[in-house]
Write a protein that holds these residues in place. Structure first.
Motif: not given
Length: 730
Positions: A175-193
């Motif tokens: 669960v920790t990894y999947f939450m980290t994975l989703m947060l990382t993707l969201c942050l990356l997409i938001s930050a790059l945009t």
């Protein structure tokens, strides 16, 4: 990767992933300047996680070839190959791919990228941090995408190779990894945009500033040229209308020059192109203080004005005769009275180019703008000193963007072959055909992008750490009751479990689990006695089945012959029997000739039928109770023949060989008929020859190979008499 352990299915899957990565990497996504986002490496990470490091290396090399075609830089093979090996091995240690990617880029990838750029790349130092940080962020992006695809496409695990983690992960870790994975993707997409939109806005503002500066400075330049052009034109009109004598021209010219000091020199030439007046006056005198005899007949400013009857503004050129400054000549013809058809001469002023330096130094309209002013011939009239350009020489530059992704126009001046650009610019064409370039260094914009990338990277690392910590704590609150139920259910009473787990804070799922386990426990106790009775019955049945299996283990299921293991195990008993009676033993190895051709021509079912026919013939020919006939492996057969007659055994083997060659075998599928031959190697010796069956088989095997080399369908046997055996023993 040991070639003996290569799995063709895994290899094919690795190649397919590599081809997909190659295609996508041929079209990297531009971010800013020459920095691009690489997505095709997602498939390399999938290969590392699913198949393991060495299959992933194949995928990575194929994927990196797409970048090699696009970028032309071999560093991609090194950096991305090391990456998949690192992630593949870290996966075996139980590390999730996103964590492995972050660890790789922090410890190996980014330092390795820096060393390569420092050693082999011509990228300026100001560009390196941006490119290196982008590589780290890019690695986290495609590692996250790969992890997400693996989760969303369960069928990928059907290709699972050797990359399975050695320990099963806990629910908390997952669960920790999947939450980290989703947060990382969201942050990356938001930050790059956000970064992309912010940089686009910065470029728009910068372009507007450059354009406004160019308009402002071009207007000032045009005004400067036009004012002095008008001065020369008015002076020529005055000379035409005033009808003055040449003796009056010198004082008039000196006074005019004093009023317009932006001219370095001024002169008046008559219709013979002879200079009759000049300012400052010393330009008219030689070393002896005598008046010079000067002619400007070959000067463009004389020819254009005198012969073409026009006001002329020359390109920039280096003066001669009146100094060697870089100048621009403005000249105009004057006439005799009202006769506008025949020029009486010209008046010319050499314009001081230092005026443009003053315009440059006083320019407060923009921020750190650099100027380049060129004439109609693309010669530099003026350039800001920081640019290192020489006046009146050709303006050489390159404004080819290539793979640069930037909305602004970019330009290279100092190193035209460099892969990176130095300046952003805009240009303005003046009314007289000159070009004004307004430049600004690209590095401040790159610094802005770099700071944003660095902030994004730091934010990601902090987010991964915080998310892991918070998620773990939350999961512990959720899973603690489950762990108690799972670990202690069989050791604690129902009341003890209920007092620890089933309270108002427990979730509905935990309560349902408790009820289900309680019911299951009762059912288990009820069936325990029944199971014990059933186990006793099954044990007896199993013993009977084992006896039956033991007989099957000793036989080859296809031919019904004994197998190799049985034959080798029985050799010791045969040897003891023959030693007591001093009897000879024959060991024979038969190999069917060109058996592969039978399979290829008639099919494997025909090959199986062939083996059964040969086995039946062997049973008929060697049917004594003491004879052991076994399938040695594939199309090879092993015979152990005790009590052998050394004088007749070779004849017996040749007889069998002949019978086999005459047997017609029918394919069970196609009804085609064929026959086979055999090559035979054998040894006949007294039982005291050796107590190791491998020694006997080695001699027989050597004879078998000799029979094959001599054309196949032959029998070669060694008959070792007692004397030879004794000599060998000595």
């Amino acid at each position: 990767m040991n070639t003996k352990t290569i799995n063709p299915q895994h290899l094919l899957f690795a190649l397919i992933l590599g081809v997909l990565g190659f295609i996508i990497n041929c079209y990297p996504i531009p971010i800013f300047a020459n920095v691009q986002l690489v997505i095709g490496n997602t498939f390399s990470i999938i290969s590392a996680v699913i198949l393991g490091p060495w299959y992933a290396l194949i995928t990575a090399l194929l994927s990196a070839s797409g970048l090699m075609l696009t970028w032309g830089s071999p560093h991609v093979y090194l950096i991305f190959s090391v990456e998949v090996l690192f992630i593949g091995y870290s996966r075996r240690k139980g590390l999730y791919p996103l964590y492995g990617s972050a660890l790789y880029w922090l410890t190996i990838g980014m330092p390795l990228t820096y060393l390569y750029m420092k050693t082999f790349s011509d990228l300026p130092g100001s560009h390196m941090p941006f490119a290196i940080i982008k590589q780290g962020i890019n690695g986290l992006i495609y590692a996250s995408l790969a992890s997400l695809l693996i989760v969303l496409i369960p069928k990928l695990w059907q290709f699972n190779g050797r990359s399975i983690a050695r320990t099963r992960r806990s629910f908390n870790d997952q669960v920790t990894y999947f939450m980290t994975l989703m947060l990382t993707l969201c942050l990356l997409i938001s930050a790059l945009t956000f970064n992309y939109l912010f940089l686009e806005k910065q470029q728009t503002l910068l372009h507007r500033n450059l354009t406004e500066t160019a308009v402002h400075l071009s207007s000032a330049t045009e005004q400067y040229i036009e004012n002095h052009k008008r001065v020369v034109e008015y002076a020529a009109n005055f000379l035409s209308l005033a009808n003055t004598s040449s003796n009056e021209w010198q004082p008039m010219l000196s006074k005019l020059h004093n009023n317009y000091p932006s001219f370095i020199t001024m002169l008046i030439a008559n219709d013979e192109a002879k200079v009759v007046a000049g300012s400052p006056g010393v330009m008219m005198l030689d070393e002896n203080r005598d008046i010079k005899d000067m002619s400007i007949k070959d000067r463009d400013y004389f020819i254009e004005s005198f012969h073409n009857h026009q006001v002329y503004v020359s390109p920039v050129f280096k003066g001669r005769g009146f100094g060697n400054d870089s100048i621009i000549a403005i000249s105009a013809p004057f006439y005799h009275g009202n006769n506008a058809t025949k020029a009486a001469g010209i008046i010319e002023g050499s314009l001081d180019l230092r005026f443009f330096s003053s315009i440059d130094s006083k320019n407060n309209y923009g921020d750190k703008e650099l100027l380049v002013l060129v004439d109609n011939n693309n010669h530099v009239i003026y350039a800001t000193s920081e640019l290192g350009l020489t006046e009146h020489e050709d303006f050489k530059y390159s404004n080819d963007k290539g793979q640069y992704h930037i909305t602004l126009d970019v330009i290279k001046i100092n190193n035209l072959e460099a892969t990176s650009h130095e300046y952003v610019y805009t240009k303005k064409k003046l009314n007289n055909g000159w070009q004004l370039y307004v430049l600004q260094p690209l590095s401040p914009l790159l610094k802005t992008a770099e700071s944003q990338m660095l902030g994004t990277f730091i934010l990601l690392i902090i987010s991964i750490i915080l998310t892991s910590f918070i998620s773990r704590k939350v999961c512990q609150l959720l899973t603690a009751p489950l762990e108690i139920v799972a670990n202690q259910f069989g050791q604690m009473s129902n009341e003890e479990i209920k007092s620890q787990v089933i309270d108002e804070n427990s979730s509905k799922e935990v309560f349902n689990l408790y009820q289900s386990l309680t019911a299951s426990k009762r059912a288990l106790l009820k069936h325990q006695l029944e199971l014990e009775e059933t186990v006793a019955i099954r044990t007896d049945e199993l013993e009977q089945a084992n006896k039956k299996l033991l007989s099957l283990v000793e036989e080859d299921p296809l031919t019904g012959l004994k197998n190799r293991r049985f034959a080798e195990d029985k050799f010791e008993a045969v040897l003891d029997f023959c030693l007591r009676g001093e009897h000879a033993i024959t060991i024979v190895i038969l190999d069917l000739d060109f058996f592969k051709k039978v399979n290829d021509t008639y099919g494997h079912l025909a090959g199986d039928e062939c083996l059964r026919v040969v086995s039946g013939l062997l049973k008929n020919e060697f049917k004594r109770d003491t004879d052991i006939v076994a399938r040695y492996g594939g199309e090879e057969f092993l015979l152990i023949l005790p009590l052998s007659n050394a004088l007749k055994i070779e004849q017996h083997l040749n007889k069998f060989k002949q019978k086999l060659s005459e047997v017609v075998i029918t394919s069970p599928t196609s009804e085609q008929q064929f026959s086979v031959t055999t090559s035979i190697g054998a040894i006949t010796a007294n039982a005291s020859f050796s107590n190791d069956i491998d020694v006997w088989i080695k001699v027989a095997d050597d004879n078998l190979y000799a029979a094959k080399e001599q054309g196949r369908n032959k029998v070669i046997i060694n008959v070792i008499n007692e004397q030879v055996t004794e000599q060998k023993a000595q």
